[in-house]
Design a protein around this motif. Structure first.
Motif, PDB file in Angstrom:
ATOM      1  N   ILE A  30       3.700 -31.133  18.801  1.00  0.00           N
ATOM      2  CA  ILE A  30       3.441 -31.851  17.553  1.00  0.00           C
ATOM      3  C   ILE A  30       2.099 -31.459  16.955  1.00  0.00           C
ATOM      4  N   VAL A  31       1.608 -30.294  17.326  1.00  0.00           N
ATOM      5  CA  VAL A  31       0.264 -29.892  16.929  1.00  0.00           C
ATOM      6  C   VAL A  31       0.087 -29.860  15.410  1.00  0.00           C
ATOM      7  N   ASP A  32       1.177 -29.616  14.656  1.00  0.00           N
ATOM      8  CA  ASP A  32       1.090 -29.540  13.195  1.00  0.00           C
ATOM      9  C   ASP A  32       1.539 -30.822  12.492  1.00  0.00           C
ATOM     10  N   TRP A  33       1.901 -31.836  13.239  1.00  0.00           N
ATOM     11  CA  TRP A  33       2.487 -33.037  12.638  1.00  0.00           C
ATOM     12  C   TRP A  33       1.448 -33.943  11.981  1.00  0.00           C
ATOM     13  N   PRO A  34       1.793 -34.535  10.835  1.00  0.00           N
ATOM     14  CA  PRO A  34       0.968 -35.634  10.312  1.00  0.00           C
ATOM     15  C   PRO A  34       1.282 -36.906  11.087  1.00  0.00           C
ATOM     16  N   VAL A  35       0.426 -37.895  11.001  1.00  0.00           N
ATOM     17  CA  VAL A  35       0.599 -39.112  11.783  1.00  0.00           C
ATOM     18  C   VAL A  35       1.882 -39.851  11.413  1.00  0.00           C
ATOM     19  N   GLU A  36       2.286 -39.747  10.131  1.00  0.00           N
ATOM     20  CA  GLU A  36       3.497 -40.448   9.699  1.00  0.00           C
ATOM     21  C   GLU A  36       4.722 -39.945  10.443  1.00  0.00           C
TER      22      GLU A  36
ATOM     23  N   ARG B 215     -10.041 -30.600  17.714  1.00  0.00           N
ATOM     24  CA  ARG B 215      -8.670 -30.152  17.969  1.00  0.00           C
ATOM     25  C   ARG B 215      -8.089 -29.312  16.837  1.00  0.00           C
ATOM     26  N   LYS B 216      -8.889 -29.013  15.812  1.00  0.00           N
ATOM     27  CA  LYS B 216      -8.340 -28.353  14.627  1.00  0.00           C
ATOM     28  C   LYS B 216      -7.833 -26.937  14.897  1.00  0.00           C
ATOM     29  N   ASN B 217      -8.293 -26.318  15.981  1.00  0.00           N
ATOM     30  CA  ASN B 217      -7.845 -24.964  16.317  1.00  0.00           C
ATOM     31  C   ASN B 217      -6.935 -24.938  17.544  1.00  0.00           C
ATOM     32  N   ALA B 218      -6.391 -26.089  17.899  1.00  0.00           N
ATOM     33  CA  ALA B 218      -5.532 -26.164  19.085  1.00  0.00           C
ATOM     34  C   ALA B 218      -4.310 -25.259  18.923  1.00  0.00           C
ATOM     35  N   LYS B 219      -3.996 -24.516  19.972  1.00  0.00           N
ATOM     36  CA  LYS B 219      -2.831 -23.634  19.952  1.00  0.00           C
ATOM     37  C   LYS B 219      -1.576 -24.409  20.333  1.00  0.00           C
ATOM     38  N   LYS B 220      -0.436 -23.926  19.832  1.00  0.00           N
ATOM     39  CA  LYS B 220       0.819 -24.609  20.159  1.00  0.00           C
ATOM     40  C   LYS B 220       1.218 -24.360  21.610  1.00  0.00           C
TER      41      LYS B 220
ATOM     42  N   ARG C 152     -15.219 -40.962  18.376  1.00  0.00           N
ATOM     43  CA  ARG C 152     -14.141 -41.546  19.164  1.00  0.00           C
ATOM     44  C   ARG C 152     -13.953 -40.730  20.423  1.00  0.00           C
ATOM     45  N   CYS C 153     -13.580 -41.419  21.487  1.00  0.00           N
ATOM     46  CA  CYS C 153     -13.293 -40.715  22.731  1.00  0.00           C
ATOM     47  C   CYS C 153     -11.926 -40.086  22.630  1.00  0.00           C
ATOM     48  N   GLY C 154     -11.772 -38.889  23.204  1.00  0.00           N
ATOM     49  CA  GLY C 154     -10.468 -38.253  23.217  1.00  0.00           C
ATOM     50  C   GLY C 154     -10.475 -37.035  24.110  1.00  0.00           C
ATOM     51  N   SER C 155      -9.631 -37.030  25.110  1.00  0.00           N
ATOM     52  CA  SER C 155      -9.522 -35.880  25.983  1.00  0.00           C
ATOM     53  C   SER C 155      -8.841 -34.735  25.266  1.00  0.00           C
ATOM     54  N   GLU C 156      -9.346 -33.515  25.474  1.00  0.00           N
ATOM     55  CA  GLU C 156      -8.695 -32.345  24.869  1.00  0.00           C
ATOM     56  C   GLU C 156      -7.292 -32.135  25.423  1.00  0.00           C
ATOM     57  N   MET C 157      -6.967 -32.820  26.511  1.00  0.00           N
ATOM     58  CA  MET C 157      -5.647 -32.707  27.122  1.00  0.00           C
ATOM     59  C   MET C 157      -4.693 -33.778  26.613  1.00  0.00           C
ATOM     60  N   GLY C 158      -5.163 -34.633  25.697  1.00  0.00           N
ATOM     61  CA  GLY C 158      -4.301 -35.671  25.155  1.00  0.00           C
ATOM     62  C   GLY C 158      -4.035 -36.807  26.108  1.00  0.00           C
ATOM     63  N   LEU C 159      -4.952 -37.061  27.045  1.00  0.00           N
ATOM     64  CA  LEU C 159      -4.714 -38.059  28.093  1.00  0.00           C
ATOM     65  C   LEU C 159      -5.341 -39.398  27.792  1.00  0.00           C
ATOM     66  N   CYS C 160      -6.161 -39.486  26.761  1.00  0.00           N
ATOM     67  CA  CYS C 160      -6.990 -40.673  26.556  1.00  0.00           C
ATOM     68  C   CYS C 160      -6.520 -41.616  25.473  1.00  0.00           C
ATOM     69  N   GLY C 161      -5.307 -41.546  25.041  1.00  0.00           N
ATOM     70  CA  GLY C 161      -4.865 -42.453  23.994  1.00  0.00           C
ATOM     71  C   GLY C 161      -5.237 -41.929  22.637  1.00  0.00           C
TER      72      GLY C 161
ATOM     73  N   VAL D  85      -1.160 -33.514  21.312  1.00  0.00           N
ATOM     74  CA  VAL D  85      -2.382 -33.162  20.594  1.00  0.00           C
ATOM     75  C   VAL D  85      -2.010 -32.694  19.192  1.00  0.00           C
ATOM     76  N   ARG D  86      -2.724 -33.212  18.190  1.00  0.00           N
ATOM     77  CA  ARG D  86      -2.494 -32.814  16.804  1.00  0.00           C
ATOM     78  C   ARG D  86      -3.786 -32.279  16.198  1.00  0.00           C
ATOM     79  N   ARG D  87      -3.674 -31.217  15.424  1.00  0.00           N
ATOM     80  CA  ARG D  87      -4.871 -30.556  14.881  1.00  0.00           C
ATOM     81  C   ARG D  87      -5.638 -31.439  13.906  1.00  0.00           C
ATOM     82  N   ASN D  88      -4.929 -32.281  13.147  1.00  0.00           N
ATOM     83  CA  ASN D  88      -5.645 -33.078  12.138  1.00  0.00           C
ATOM     84  C   ASN D  88      -6.267 -34.343  12.686  1.00  0.00           C
ATOM     85  N   GLU D  89      -6.248 -34.508  14.022  1.00  0.00           N
ATOM     86  CA  GLU D  89      -6.888 -35.664  14.632  1.00  0.00           C
ATOM     87  C   GLU D  89      -8.409 -35.586  14.558  1.00  0.00           C
ATOM     88  N   SER D  90      -8.955 -34.390  14.782  1.00  0.00           N
ATOM     89  CA  SER D  90     -10.408 -34.258  14.838  1.00  0.00           C
ATOM     90  C   SER D  90     -10.793 -32.790  14.718  1.00  0.00           C
ATOM     91  N   ASP D  91     -12.073 -32.548  14.447  1.00  0.00           N
ATOM     92  CA  ASP D  91     -12.570 -31.173  14.389  1.00  0.00           C
ATOM     93  C   ASP D  91     -12.416 -30.470  15.724  1.00  0.00           C
TER      94      ASP D  91
END
Length: 333
Positions: free
Chosen positions: A191-197, A172-177, A323-332, A164-170
């Motif tokens: 990778i919560v703080d990682w950019p996509v690159e 997830r923006k407050n996701a804890k490490k 976009r669909c996305g599980s908060e658990m990072g399970l949905c691609g 899960v990365r914080r910059n993916e969506s609103d």
């Protein structure tokens, strides 16, 4: 050496969960890491192939979770067969299944072994953006049940690694490490703080390729997802006709298992600019079932005035929708 703590990586086949898996193996050794994939039965064939590629390349075994709805379907069959309810619902429709609808539903309401299809047969409809039971039943619940079984049966502490990365969506923006979820149960998001690159760089640095779907569809997830945009549908239809053929077959089966006798995979998107009841049932289902959706998707751009007579005042639903996305990072991703 094996640790007393089991480290489970929620693997979707997407870039973020793959990078997370690689970090976990680097830090802990593959003998202490268990990748787990929640299989909806609605995944793209490339994703299944990619999981096998990871297993072979990394020398690991991916646990595949497939929910079984056989018991629930048996109960639903019994309910339909015995339904003697009187009265009408809030829309004025009869609550009891008619004898014709009973015969039609009972003829197809059988477990198929495909979790997504079986769940839709059980519900008598497909998930929508307001009733996204696919994520809940096929991803989250299956994964949490697996984690709980490890904690209870093996009496081990479990750390779930999430891509899960914080910059993916609103969302997830407050996701804890790191987050404590319960007794002996923690979530860790390295990778919560990682950019996509950096995600793609991590995969390349390990000598691996990302899921090839990024080269064609641009993302990894259900095929198709209920949140598919016009561009998504167009790409899917062009990449693999078996996927649209499968949706057509599923619409037929789920429609027969429903009280109304119709079902549309993309019903919740209201792509034709109408809601159930605003036009005749025949027009609504014709516009929203897969062949109508393919006709809509063939037109370039977002909603235009000529799209099935859509009035501009209704708004637009272009390729930048949710976009669909599980908060658990399970949905691609």
């Amino acid at each position: 050496m094996k640790h007393s703590t089991l480290h489970i990586v929620g693997l979707s086949g997407g870039k973020d969960s793959t990078a997370t898996l690689l970090i976990a193996i680097d830090r802990l050794g593959k003998e202490n890491v268990q990748p787990v994939f929640a299989d909806t039965g609605n995944e793209h064939p490339e994703t299944y192939a990619y999981l096998e590629y990871l297993e072979e390349s990394l020398g690991i075994h991916v646990v595949r979770l497939k929910p079984d709805f056989s018991e629930e379907i048996a109960k639903k069959r019994l309910f339909i067969a015995r339904d003697r309810r009187m009265g009408r619902d809030k829309r004025g429709e009869r609550m009891r299944w008619s004898n014709k609808a009973k015969r039609r539903a009972l003829a197809v309401l059988q477990p198929t072994g495909n979790p997504f299809l079986d769940l839709c047969l059980l519900k008598g409809r497909f998930p929508t953006n307001r009733a996204r039971f696919c994520t809940e039943w096929l991803k989250r619940d299956a994964f949490v049940e697996y984690v709980d079984s490890v904690i209870q049966l093996e009496r081990r502490t479990v750390v779930v690694w999430q891509g899960v990365r914080r910059n993916e969506s609103d969302k997830r923006k407050n996701a804890k490490k790191i987050e404590r979820m319960g007794n002996k149960y923690y979530n860790f998001r390295p990778i919560v703080d990682w950019p996509v690159e950096e995600v793609f760089r991590c995969i390349a640095d390990h000598g691996l390729e990302p899921n090839p779907l990024y080269q064609t569809l641009g993302r990894v997830g259900c095929a198709p997802c209920i949140y598919a945009t016009k561009g998504d549908v167009r790409l899917l239809a062009g990449s693999d006709s078996m996927i649209t053929d499968r949706v057509r077959d599923w619409e037929r089966l789920v429609g027969q298992a429903s009280k109304k006798g119709y079902a549309a995979f993309f019903q919740g998107k209201e792509l034709a600019g109408t809601k159930p009841g605003e036009v005749s049932d025949l027009v609504f289902w014709e516009r929203h079932q897969i062949d109508g959706i393919l006709k809509w998707a063939a037109k370039e751009g977002p909603f235009m005035k000529g799209d099935w007579g859509l009035h501009p005042a209704r708004g637009h639903a272009g390729d930048d929708g949710p976009r669909c996305g599980s908060e658990m990072g399970l949905c691609g991703d």
